[in-house]
Design an enzyme around this catalytic site. Sequence first.
Site, mmCIF file in Angstrom:
data_model
loop_
_atom_site.group_PDB
_atom_site.id
_atom_site.type_symbol
_atom_site.label_atom_id
_atom_site.label_comp_id
_atom_site.label_asym_id
_atom_site.label_seq_id
_atom_site.Cartn_x
_atom_site.Cartn_y
_atom_site.Cartn_z
ATOM 1 N N PHE A 59 0.806 -1.222 0.000
ATOM 2 C CA PHE A 59 0.000 0.000 0.000
ATOM 3 C C PHE A 59 0.845 1.281 0.000
ATOM 4 O O PHE A 59 0.303 2.385 0.057
ATOM 5 C CB PHE A 59 -0.965 0.020 1.196
ATOM 6 C CG PHE A 59 -0.281 -0.126 2.542
ATOM 7 C CD1 PHE A 59 0.293 0.966 3.177
ATOM 8 C CD2 PHE A 59 -0.223 -1.362 3.172
ATOM 9 C CE1 PHE A 59 0.921 0.835 4.408
ATOM 10 C CE2 PHE A 59 0.411 -1.504 4.408
ATOM 11 C CZ PHE A 59 0.985 -0.401 5.018
ATOM 12 N N ARG A 87 -1.380 8.154 20.949
ATOM 13 C CA ARG A 87 -1.716 6.893 20.263
ATOM 14 C C ARG A 87 -3.029 6.334 20.808
ATOM 15 O O ARG A 87 -3.866 5.848 20.059
ATOM 16 C CB ARG A 87 -0.598 5.856 20.440
ATOM 17 C CG ARG A 87 0.675 6.140 19.684
ATOM 18 C CD ARG A 87 0.581 6.005 18.194
ATOM 19 N NE ARG A 87 0.335 4.662 17.707
ATOM 20 C CZ ARG A 87 0.388 4.312 16.417
ATOM 21 N NH1 ARG A 87 0.692 5.222 15.494
ATOM 22 N NH2 ARG A 87 0.130 3.087 16.037
ATOM 23 N N THR A 93 -5.121 1.388 14.081
ATOM 24 C CA THR A 93 -4.828 1.778 12.689
ATOM 25 C C THR A 93 -6.078 1.671 11.822
ATOM 26 O O THR A 93 -6.369 2.562 11.024
ATOM 27 C CB THR A 93 -3.703 0.884 12.123
ATOM 28 O OG1 THR A 93 -2.550 1.043 12.962
ATOM 29 C CG2 THR A 93 -3.351 1.268 10.697
ATOM 30 N N ARG A 104 -10.129 7.908 15.570
ATOM 31 C CA ARG A 104 -10.457 7.046 14.433
ATOM 32 C C ARG A 104 -11.775 6.307 14.674
ATOM 33 O O ARG A 104 -12.551 6.072 13.742
ATOM 34 C CB ARG A 104 -9.315 6.062 14.177
ATOM 35 C CG ARG A 104 -8.089 6.733 13.549
ATOM 36 C CD ARG A 104 -6.887 5.815 13.603
ATOM 37 N NE ARG A 104 -5.742 6.296 12.823
ATOM 38 C CZ ARG A 104 -4.528 5.781 12.905
ATOM 39 N NH1 ARG A 104 -4.285 4.770 13.745
ATOM 40 N NH2 ARG A 104 -3.542 6.250 12.170
ATOM 41 N N ASN A 114 -7.597 7.201 7.443
ATOM 42 C CA ASN A 114 -7.848 7.048 8.879
ATOM 43 C C ASN A 114 -7.513 8.315 9.667
ATOM 44 O O ASN A 114 -7.185 8.262 10.851
ATOM 45 C CB ASN A 114 -7.134 5.807 9.421
ATOM 46 C CG ASN A 114 -5.627 5.872 9.266
ATOM 47 O OD1 ASN A 114 -5.089 6.870 8.820
ATOM 48 N ND2 ASN A 114 -4.950 4.807 9.660
ATOM 49 N N HIS A 117 -2.251 10.813 11.971
ATOM 50 C CA HIS A 117 -0.999 10.092 12.252
ATOM 51 C C HIS A 117 -0.481 10.555 13.599
ATOM 52 O O HIS A 117 -0.552 11.749 13.928
ATOM 53 C CB HIS A 117 0.066 10.406 11.184
ATOM 54 C CG HIS A 117 1.441 9.983 11.612
ATOM 55 N ND1 HIS A 117 1.908 8.700 11.435
ATOM 56 C CD2 HIS A 117 2.425 10.651 12.285
ATOM 57 C CE1 HIS A 117 3.124 8.603 11.963
ATOM 58 N NE2 HIS A 117 3.457 9.776 12.481
HETATM 59 P P1 DAT Z 1 -0.507 3.850 12.180
HETATM 60 O O1 DAT Z 1 -0.903 5.025 11.318
HETATM 61 O O2 DAT Z 1 -1.619 3.440 13.107
HETATM 62 O O3 DAT Z 1 0.805 4.078 12.894
HETATM 63 P P2 DAT Z 1 0.962 2.067 10.412
HETATM 64 O O4 DAT Z 1 2.200 2.811 10.787
HETATM 65 O O5 DAT Z 1 0.976 0.575 10.522
HETATM 66 O O6 DAT Z 1 -0.312 2.603 11.212
HETATM 67 O O7 DAT Z 1 0.592 2.409 8.888
HETATM 68 C C1 DAT Z 1 0.751 3.726 8.391
HETATM 69 C C2 DAT Z 1 -0.453 4.065 7.559
HETATM 70 O O8 DAT Z 1 -0.477 3.224 6.414
HETATM 71 C C3 DAT Z 1 -1.802 3.826 8.241
HETATM 72 O O9 DAT Z 1 -2.202 4.919 9.046
HETATM 73 C C4 DAT Z 1 -2.718 3.633 7.075
HETATM 74 C C5 DAT Z 1 -1.832 2.930 6.065
HETATM 75 N N1 DAT Z 1 -2.024 1.475 6.136
HETATM 76 C C6 DAT Z 1 -1.574 0.635 7.088
HETATM 77 N N2 DAT Z 1 -1.927 -0.630 6.847
HETATM 78 C C7 DAT Z 1 -2.624 -0.598 5.674
HETATM 79 C C8 DAT Z 1 -3.260 -1.567 4.869
HETATM 80 N N3 DAT Z 1 -3.256 -2.853 5.221
HETATM 81 N N4 DAT Z 1 -3.880 -1.134 3.753
HETATM 82 C C9 DAT Z 1 -3.908 0.154 3.373
HETATM 83 N N5 DAT Z 1 -3.303 1.135 4.092
HETATM 84 C C10 DAT Z 1 -2.682 0.766 5.221
HETATM 85 MG MG MG Z 2 2.738 4.191 12.199
#
Ligand code: DAT
Ligand code: MG
Length: 149
Positions: A59, A87, A93, A104, A114, A117
Amino acid sequence: MAIEKTFVMIKPDGVQRGLIGEIVGRFEKKGLKLVAAKLLAVDSKTAEAHYAEHKERPFFGELVSFITSSPVFAMVWEGENAVSVVRSMMGKTNPVDSAPGTIRGDFGLSIGMNIIHGSDSVENANREIGLWFAENTLTYSKSGDVWIQ
Ligand code: DAT
Ligand code: MG
């Protein structure tokens, strides 16, 4: 006492949906202190550096094009355990798994959009603050601090 700084960004969907005031208000009411903020259009280089840990994920391209699609509101918040407090106020997430009462959980439905950040560790917070705020964050006292810390 562990006073921390954390990097928080309202993503393009949150800005477009008029959620800046609502989200800033939640952190203010919690007792965190705003020490830097700006509305900006993100270039791909900054977006790619910010999300570097995800560059092999399927992604990644979608994530970078989403973050660069429309302005974001970038901030630094300071306070006791600010990284984990933010957080937990954000929720999980995937907004579908986020509890009501979290940002969220209250405002989102899609993992791609979402809303917000927040840094996931003190180490990443320092790295992200350096990336997004070349100018310094501010140091100041608030009269309410004595009632919170
Ligand atoms: P967070 O934003 O909760 O720290 P992360 O660091 O794992 O989450 O991911 C960064 C961003 O990437 C997240 O806010 C949305 C996107 N994302 C994460 N997992 C995804 C997925 N499986 N499909 C699409 N977008 C995703
Ligand atoms: Mg992250």
